[in-house]
Write an enzyme that holds these catalytic residues in place. Structure first.
Site, PDB file in Angstrom:
ATOM      1  CE1 TYR A   1      17.829  37.595  -5.203  1.00 25.83           C
ATOM      2  CE2 TYR A   1      16.987  38.884  -6.900  1.00 25.83           C
ATOM      3  CZ  TYR A   1      17.156  37.368  -6.995  1.00 25.83           C
ATOM      4  OH  TYR A   1      16.824  36.319  -7.234  1.00 25.83           O
TER       5      TYR A   1
ATOM      6  CG  ASP B   1      12.868  33.285  -7.316  1.00 27.29           C
ATOM      7  OD1 ASP B   1      13.406  33.339  -7.423  1.00 27.29           O
ATOM      8  OD2 ASP B   1      12.827  34.649  -7.073  1.00 27.29           O
TER       9      ASP B   1
ATOM     10  CG  HIS C   1      13.258  28.074  -8.262  1.00 23.50           C
ATOM     11  ND1 HIS C   1      13.866  28.634  -6.887  1.00 23.50           N
ATOM     12  CD2 HIS C   1      13.792  29.539  -9.039  1.00 23.50           C
ATOM     13  CE1 HIS C   1      13.575  29.608  -6.746  1.00 23.50           C
ATOM     14  NE2 HIS C   1      13.544  29.827  -7.980  1.00 23.50           N
TER      15      HIS C   1
END
Length: 290
Positions: free
Chosen positions: A211, A104, A267
């Site tokens: 982010y 990730d 994921h």
């Protein structure tokens, strides 16, 4: 986890990182980089397998996470600074080269380290994270990936994501782990450990700031596209955040790359299929699969 694991705090540049060490001190060094919303514990299935195979295992909480420092400014989480952390860490540890494994966001950092500092990387392994250049293209041009990545926009809102994620004993983040993994991949004991990490002072804002920095980093120097280190990309096909269509273009940017799909994993592939992931990692590090 190995009982002999050592937890230490390593000062690098402008931050101090909490780092877990295990395995023989003279073993080939392997650095593991976690993603969101994990921390070093996200590699709990891989750490003992690597240590038992004779590797020196180095697992940091990346900046902003768990027990590592949490700078206050969003720009302190730009991709170039995250990459620099890993180079400074191996410099401080006096390790000339490492094999690097990332999942990730940790995969995005690993891609960046390998692209900018190829001379420091023996082998690169990335789990469910596309090459950043491929991700940027898909976010700009592919509506399907734009929809999958809607949360990036939500994370730009001040304070609301942090407040929402704290509600009901971290119910939203807990659901992220459970909904994006196979049944049983995370036990209630595991989730308690994660909640403790998320509850560290300043952690949740710092985690979201990764982010925020991604969106605000216009004009930042892009990483080189080409990856010259031997590279393995492992992909759980049931990932509902990152599409499988990101993988061919990512591996095409590797001079010596291999792509492995795990159809029944999502994921959080290293949790969903730990035995298979460990086998792929150990075979690749040993040079038997490429």
């Amino acid at each position: 986890m190995n009982e002999g694991a050592l937890h230490d705090f390593i000062h690098i540049g402008d931050v101090t990182l909490h780092v877990v060490f295990t395995g023989p001190a003279d073993g080939p060094p392997v650095v593991l980089l976690h993603g969101f919303p994990e921390f070093w514990y996200g590699w709990r299935h891989q750490i003992p397998a690597l240590a038992n195979a004779g590797y020196r295992v180095i697992v940091p909480d990346q900046r902003g996470y768990n027990l590592s420092d949490k700078p206050k400014r969003v720009r302190d989480y730009r991709h170039d600074r995250l990459v620099r952390d890993i180079i400074q860490l191996i410099d401080v540890l006096n390790v000339p080269t490492v094999s690097l494994i990332g999942h990730d966001w940790g995969g995005a950092v690993a891609w960046g380290v390998a692209a900018r500092h190829a001379d420091r990387i023996e082998r690169l392994i990335v789990l469910n994270c596309p090459h950043p250049a491929v991700m940027y293209r898909h976010l700009r041009r592919k509506p399907r990936q734009m929809l999958r990545s809607w949360y990036i926009g939500w994370f730009q809102v001040p304070w609301l994501p942090e407040i929402t994620m704290r509600l009901w004993n971290w119910r939203l983040l807990t659901r992220v782990l459970l909904k994006m993994s196979s049944r049983g991949s995370f036990t209630e004991d595991d989730l308690s450990v994660y909640r403790e990490a998320w509850s560290q002072p300043g952690a949740i804002t710092a985690m979201v700031d990764w982010y925020r920095a991604l969106v605000r980093a216009r004009g930042a120097s892009p990483i080189p596209d080409q990856i010259i280190s031997p590279t393995l990309l492992i992909w759980g096909e049931r990932d509902n955040a990152l599409g499988k269509e990101l993988t061919p273009d990512s591996i095409a940017l590797c001079d010596n790359g291999k792509l492995e799909y795990l159809p029944q994993a999502g994921h959080f592939v290293q949790h969903d299929a730990p035995g298979e992931v460990n086998r792929l990692i150990l075979d690749f590090l040993a040079g038997t699969s490429l």
